[in-house]
Design an enzyme around this catalytic site. Structure first.
Site, mmCIF file in Angstrom:
data_model
loop_
_atom_site.group_PDB
_atom_site.id
_atom_site.type_symbol
_atom_site.label_atom_id
_atom_site.label_comp_id
_atom_site.label_asym_id
_atom_site.label_seq_id
_atom_site.Cartn_x
_atom_site.Cartn_y
_atom_site.Cartn_z
ATOM 1 N N ASP A 169 -7.775 24.625 -5.305
ATOM 2 C CA ASP A 169 -7.700 23.699 -3.867
ATOM 3 C C ASP A 169 -7.751 24.904 -2.585
ATOM 4 O O ASP A 169 -8.070 25.300 -2.393
ATOM 5 C CB ASP A 169 -6.165 23.165 -3.381
ATOM 6 C CG ASP A 169 -5.528 22.482 -4.595
ATOM 7 O OD1 ASP A 169 -7.223 21.534 -5.164
ATOM 8 O OD2 ASP A 169 -5.064 21.463 -4.688
ATOM 9 N N GLY B 120 -5.317 13.750 -1.879
ATOM 10 C CA GLY B 120 -5.875 14.540 -3.049
ATOM 11 C C GLY B 120 -7.284 15.124 -2.738
ATOM 12 O O GLY B 120 -7.944 15.378 -3.281
ATOM 13 N N TYR C 123 3.128 16.492 -12.775
ATOM 14 C CA TYR C 123 2.032 17.292 -12.944
ATOM 15 C C TYR C 123 2.814 18.199 -13.304
ATOM 16 O O TYR C 123 2.327 18.789 -14.310
ATOM 17 C CB TYR C 123 2.368 17.981 -11.187
ATOM 18 C CG TYR C 123 0.747 19.489 -11.002
ATOM 19 C CD1 TYR C 123 -0.141 18.469 -10.849
ATOM 20 C CD2 TYR C 123 1.183 20.187 -11.555
ATOM 21 C CE1 TYR C 123 -1.142 19.357 -10.767
ATOM 22 C CE2 TYR C 123 0.406 21.566 -10.890
ATOM 23 C CZ TYR C 123 -0.608 21.054 -10.699
ATOM 24 O OH TYR C 123 -2.138 22.407 -10.060
#
Ligand code: GLA
Length: 380
Positions: A169, A121, A218
């Site tokens: 990200d 993560g 997800y």
């Protein structure tokens, strides 16, 4: 790894000196979880763990990358990209999207290494993507544009690798500044840099559990959020305020589960906005409370934690100097993040490791981390 060692490895491998060294960091998200694909707000910071590439251009269209960590060397041709199933798919995807966007690319040879734990993560894949984009910019001589490169890397992950992630990200790995968190509006991609308050450490707590079946869970969350937005008649849940949600959630036909998913997103966006304010005013206590509220919302409403994450967060909250703790990243395993009084960071670390071992039987890895700079060229 020190660039010096990396240079030596490059020489051993390719019998020449590298022309460039590039790096791109992993990230920890301070707050704003699962909000990016709802056009919402996030507050990640780049960490002092990264992927490095030492490289030099080579004639022709071949890209060769030797991974020191995986002890393999893989290659591809820019002019005939074919899908495969190895780690080289990340570099290939970036090459494919750069070319689609019209960047003329040169081939290169590189050695690659990194210390971002995989699958934890902390965005090791975004770090690889941005390091490769930075490498292509260096050898091909095009100007580095952090936001464009983040978008291209996200597309590489969505379209080539096949992971349906949001933009957080890649933006964090591309555009963060040292000493700061990145406050990002995921709709406009507008950025503000929020300075980290003094006297506070950001501590990453790796549960040592790894997420399984994360893609399907997800995607399921994404679909539920989209359904809620549709029922509210808006483009994305970002367009629903906490007040509106509370007032009209009963009249929109949301199922009980979809309503809880939406409640997390709507309230989490609010928490990010408040977090940015309290960071500016230095109200660390309140920031810690927001961390705690975020975790509880992810645990009970969005349901993306696992037992290990919940135990870790409980251990952290009880340890010395802790202002607040929450899971970070996609969830279902991986890491939590805690906000800790700097002077007590060491005592905190010892206490959490011992408590977590006792309650879960697992060994935690703990990193007190510094907010670092986004993808960059390293001087050699
Ligand atoms: C993963 C995805 C991001 C984001 C987070 C959850 O890290 O790659 O885009 O959705 O999960 O906040």
């Amino acid at each position: 790894m020190e660039p010096k060692n990396l240079i030596q490895h490059f020489i051993n491998n390719f019998n020449a000196k590298p022309e460039f060294i590039v790096r791109a960091p992993g990230r920890v998200n301070l707050i704003g979880e699962h909000t990016d694909y709802n056009d919402g707000f996030v507050l990640p910071m780049a960490i002092d763990r990264a992927i490095w590439l030492a490289l030099r251009s080579r004639p022709g269209d071949q890209v060769r990358i030797h991974s020191l960590d995986l002890e393999t060397e893989l290659a591809f041709q820019l002019n005939s990209l074919k899908p495969g199933t190895d780690w080289i798919e990340y570099p290939k995807g970036v090459a494919s999207e750069l070319m689609k966007a019209g960047y003329p690319l040169c081939g290169f040879e590189a050695v690659m290494t990194g210390n971002v734990p995989r699958g934890a993560g902390l965005s090791s894949s975004a770090a690889v993507e941005l390091a490769v984009a930075r490498a292509f910019a260096a050898v091909s001589g095009f100007e580095w544009d952090a936001i464009k490169m983040a978008k291209i890397s996200q597309k590489a992950e969505n379209l080539w690798v096949g992971v349906n992630c949001g933009i957080m990200d890649q933006m964090a790995s591309a555009a963060c500044h040292s000493g700061h968190a990145l406050f990002l509006d995921c709709r406009s991609l507008e950025i503000q840099y929020a300075p980290l308050p003094h006297g506070v450490s950001v501590v990453i707590l790796d549960t040592s559990t790894r997420r399984g079946l994360v893609d399907s869970a997800y995607n399921e969350r994404r679909n539920q959020c989209e359904e809620a937005a549709r029922l509210f008649g808006v483009k994305a849940l970002r367009d629903v305020s906490v007040e509106e949600f509370e007032k009209s959630k009963g009249e929109k036909g949301l199922s009980e589960v979809v309503s809880r998913r939406a409640k997390h997103i709507v309230s989490e966006n609010d928490r990010v906005l408040e977090a940015v304010q309290v960071m500016k005013s230095g109200n660390v206590r309140r920031l810690g409370e927001l961390f705690n509220a975020s975790h509880d919302s992810l645990r009970y409403d969005f349901e993306v934690t696992n037992d290990a994450l919940n135990v870790m967060v409980e251990c952290a909250r009880e340890a010395p100097g802790c202002y607040g703790a929450r899971m970070t990243g996609a969830g279902f395993g991986g890491c939590a993040v805690a906000l800790v009084e700097e002077e007590k960071a060491e005592a905190f670390t010892h206490a959490v490791i011992a408590a977590y071992r006792q309650r879960s039987g697992l060994e935690a890895s703990v990193y007190v981390c510094k907010a670092s700079e986004g993808a960059s060229l390293v001087h050699i």
